[in-house]
Motif scaffolding. Structure first.
Motif, PDB file in Angstrom:
ATOM      1  N   ALA A  27      -4.378  -0.982  -4.498  1.00  0.00           N
ATOM      2  CA  ALA A  27      -3.452  -1.902  -4.154  1.00  0.00           C
ATOM      3  C   ALA A  27      -3.502  -3.115  -3.396  1.00  0.00           C
ATOM      4  CB  ALA A  27      -2.258  -1.500  -4.053  1.00  0.00           C
ATOM      5  N   GLY A  28      -5.013  -2.899  -2.741  1.00  0.00           N
ATOM      6  CA  GLY A  28      -5.224  -3.938  -1.565  1.00  0.00           C
ATOM      7  C   GLY A  28      -4.211  -4.054  -0.221  1.00  0.00           C
ATOM      8  N   LEU A  29      -3.746  -2.653   0.090  1.00  0.00           N
ATOM      9  CA  LEU A  29      -2.928  -2.797   1.302  1.00  0.00           C
ATOM     10  C   LEU A  29      -3.422  -1.657   2.184  1.00  0.00           C
ATOM     11  CD1 LEU A  29       0.334  -2.325  -0.432  1.00  0.00           C
ATOM     12  CD2 LEU A  29      -0.083  -4.398   0.561  1.00  0.00           C
ATOM     13  N   SER A  30      -2.820  -1.531   3.479  1.00  0.00           N
ATOM     14  CA  SER A  30      -3.127  -0.769   4.232  1.00  0.00           C
ATOM     15  C   SER A  30      -2.213   0.470   3.983  1.00  0.00           C
ATOM     16  CB  SER A  30      -3.027  -0.935   5.625  1.00  0.00           C
ATOM     17  OG  SER A  30      -1.631  -1.508   6.116  1.00  0.00           O
ATOM     18  N   LYS A  31      -2.367   1.778   4.591  1.00  0.00           N
ATOM     19  CA  LYS A  31      -1.668   2.969   4.191  1.00  0.00           C
ATOM     20  C   LYS A  31       0.024   2.844   4.441  1.00  0.00           C
ATOM     21  CE  LYS A  31      -4.449   6.321   5.952  1.00  0.00           C
ATOM     22  NZ  LYS A  31      -4.856   7.756   6.162  1.00  0.00           N
ATOM     23  N   THR A  32       0.360   2.082   5.540  1.00  0.00           N
ATOM     24  CA  THR A  32       1.568   2.041   5.905  1.00  0.00           C
ATOM     25  C   THR A  32       2.475   1.147   5.182  1.00  0.00           C
ATOM     26  OG1 THR A  32       1.440   2.803   7.994  1.00  0.00           O
ATOM     27  CG2 THR A  32       3.334   1.459   7.805  1.00  0.00           C
ATOM     28  N   PRO A  33       2.093   0.134   4.821  1.00  0.00           N
ATOM     29  CA  PRO A  33       2.624  -0.818   3.643  1.00  0.00           C
ATOM     30  C   PRO A  33       2.640  -0.296   2.333  1.00  0.00           C
ATOM     31  CG  PRO A  33       1.402  -2.276   5.086  1.00  0.00           C
ATOM     32  CD  PRO A  33       1.101  -0.969   5.511  1.00  0.00           C
ATOM     33  N   CYS A  34       1.879   0.479   1.953  1.00  0.00           N
ATOM     34  CA  CYS A  34       1.669   1.120   0.506  1.00  0.00           C
ATOM     35  C   CYS A  34       2.518   2.338   0.666  1.00  0.00           C
ATOM     36  CB  CYS A  34       0.189   1.921   0.625  1.00  0.00           C
ATOM     37  SG  CYS A  34       0.051   2.997  -0.996  1.00  0.00           S
ATOM     38  N   TRP A  35       2.880   2.958   1.816  1.00  0.00           N
ATOM     39  CA  TRP A  35       3.848   4.118   1.718  1.00  0.00           C
ATOM     40  C   TRP A  35       5.246   3.651   1.629  1.00  0.00           C
ATOM     41  CZ3 TRP A  35       7.863   5.662   4.770  1.00  0.00           C
ATOM     42  CH2 TRP A  35       8.339   6.847   4.546  1.00  0.00           C
ATOM     43  N   ASN A  36       5.520   2.418   2.377  1.00  0.00           N
ATOM     44  CA  ASN A  36       6.697   1.748   2.444  1.00  0.00           C
ATOM     45  C   ASN A  36       7.123   1.297   0.857  1.00  0.00           C
ATOM     46  OD1 ASN A  36       7.198   2.023   4.964  1.00  0.00           O
ATOM     47  ND2 ASN A  36       6.476   0.430   5.662  1.00  0.00           N
ATOM     48  N   ARG A  37       6.158   0.771   0.398  1.00  0.00           N
ATOM     49  CA  ARG A  37       6.436   0.291  -1.095  1.00  0.00           C
ATOM     50  C   ARG A  37       6.510   1.361  -2.264  1.00  0.00           C
ATOM     51  NH1 ARG A  37       4.827  -4.976  -3.360  1.00  0.00           N
ATOM     52  NH2 ARG A  37       4.501  -6.431  -1.827  1.00  0.00           N
ATOM     53  N   VAL A  38       5.873   2.300  -2.142  1.00  0.00           N
ATOM     54  CA  VAL A  38       6.204   3.693  -2.944  1.00  0.00           C
ATOM     55  C   VAL A  38       7.460   4.106  -2.471  1.00  0.00           C
ATOM     56  CG1 VAL A  38       5.585   6.011  -3.389  1.00  0.00           C
ATOM     57  CG2 VAL A  38       3.693   4.169  -3.347  1.00  0.00           C
ATOM     58  N   GLN A  39       7.750   4.308  -1.427  1.00  0.00           N
ATOM     59  CA  GLN A  39       9.226   4.648  -0.962  1.00  0.00           C
ATOM     60  C   GLN A  39      10.490   3.886  -1.417  1.00  0.00           C
ATOM     61  OE1 GLN A  39       8.335   8.017   0.129  1.00  0.00           O
ATOM     62  NE2 GLN A  39      10.165   7.657   1.025  1.00  0.00           N
ATOM     63  N   ALA A  40      10.052   2.600  -1.504  1.00  0.00           N
ATOM     64  CA  ALA A  40      11.188   1.510  -2.017  1.00  0.00           C
ATOM     65  C   ALA A  40      11.064   1.751  -3.652  1.00  0.00           C
ATOM     66  CB  ALA A  40      10.647   0.177  -1.733  1.00  0.00           C
ATOM     67  N   LEU A  41       9.967   2.094  -4.060  1.00  0.00           N
ATOM     68  CA  LEU A  41      10.101   1.990  -5.746  1.00  0.00           C
ATOM     69  C   LEU A  41      10.783   3.598  -6.014  1.00  0.00           C
ATOM     70  CD1 LEU A  41       6.190   0.805  -6.568  1.00  0.00           C
ATOM     71  CD2 LEU A  41       8.551  -0.233  -7.259  1.00  0.00           C
ATOM     72  N   GLU A  42      10.457   4.557  -5.375  1.00  0.00           N
ATOM     73  CA  GLU A  42      11.358   5.767  -5.432  1.00  0.00           C
ATOM     74  C   GLU A  42      12.831   5.555  -5.188  1.00  0.00           C
ATOM     75  OE1 GLU A  42       9.555   8.641  -2.751  1.00  0.00           O
ATOM     76  OE2 GLU A  42       7.695   8.821  -4.083  1.00  0.00           O
TER      77      GLU A  42
END
Length: 151
Positions: A27-42
Motif C-alpha cells: 500500500a506504500g505505507l509504514s506499518k503503523t498507518p497501515c495498521w490504523n487504516r486496517v483497524q478503521a476498515l474493520e
C-alpha cells in the motif's frame, strides 16, 4: 475510501494472513498507518472478518446444492430465523422471481440431501415449495471483490 484503502483490501482479500509489513509495503505505507487504516476498515464493517477456506470434500461434505425456496407471505422473518439454525445451509439469499430465497448447502451425499430437504427444510416456517439443483463441478468460487470494485 481512497486508493490506499483499496490496495489494503486487495492485499488482504488475496492473503488474509499477510503480515502488516507486507500489507504496508503493497500500500506504500509504514506499518503503523497501515495498521490504523486496517483497524478503521474493520470498525466501519468494510472488513467483515478473516477466515480459512476449507475444502468441503476433505471434511466429508463433498455434495454442494442450491435450493430455491418459496415462502408464504408474512412468514419471511420466521423462515430466516429458522434457516439460520440449519447447519448444512452455508448461505441464504433473498431473491426476485418465482422463489423468495436461494440456499447454498453442503452435505455428505444425496441421501443426506434428501434428509435435509424432507426432515428439515420442508418443515421450516412458511415453506411452500422448493427446487433443488446439485452442483456437478465448481468452475470457480469466491472471486475477489476488489478486482471488480473499480476505483
Amino acid at each position: 475510501m481512497d486508493a490506499i484503502d483499496r490496495r489494503l483490501l486487495t492485499v488482504l482479500e488475496t492473503d488474509g494472513r499477510a503480515s502488516f509489513a507486507q500489507i504496508a509495503e503493497a500500500a506504500g505505507l509504514s506499518k503503523t498507518p497501515c495498521w490504523n487504516r486496517v483497524q478503521a476498515l474493520e470498525e466501519k464493517g468494510v472488513i467483515m472478518g478473516y477466515r480459512a477456506e476449507i475444502d468441503r470434500a476433505s471434511v466429508g461434505l463433498p455434495l454442494l446444492a442450491f435450493i430455491d425456496v418459496a415462502i408464504d407471505l408474512g412468514r419471511h422473518e420466521a423462515f430466516e430465523a429458522a434457516v439460520a439454525e440449519v447447519g448444512a445451509v452455508l448461505e441464504c439469499h433473498t431473491t426476485a422471481g418465482p422463489f423468495d430465497y436461494v440456499l447454498r448447502v453442503a452435505v455428505r451425499d444425496v441421501g443426506a440431501l434428501d434428509d435435509l430437504l424432507r426432515a428439515q427444510l420442508s418443515r421450516l416456517p412458511g415453506v411452500k415449495n422448493f427446487a433443488t439443483r446439485i452442483c456437478l463441478k465448481t468452475v470457480f468460487q469466491a472471486r475477489p471483490l476488489m478486482a471488480n470494485a473499480g476505483s
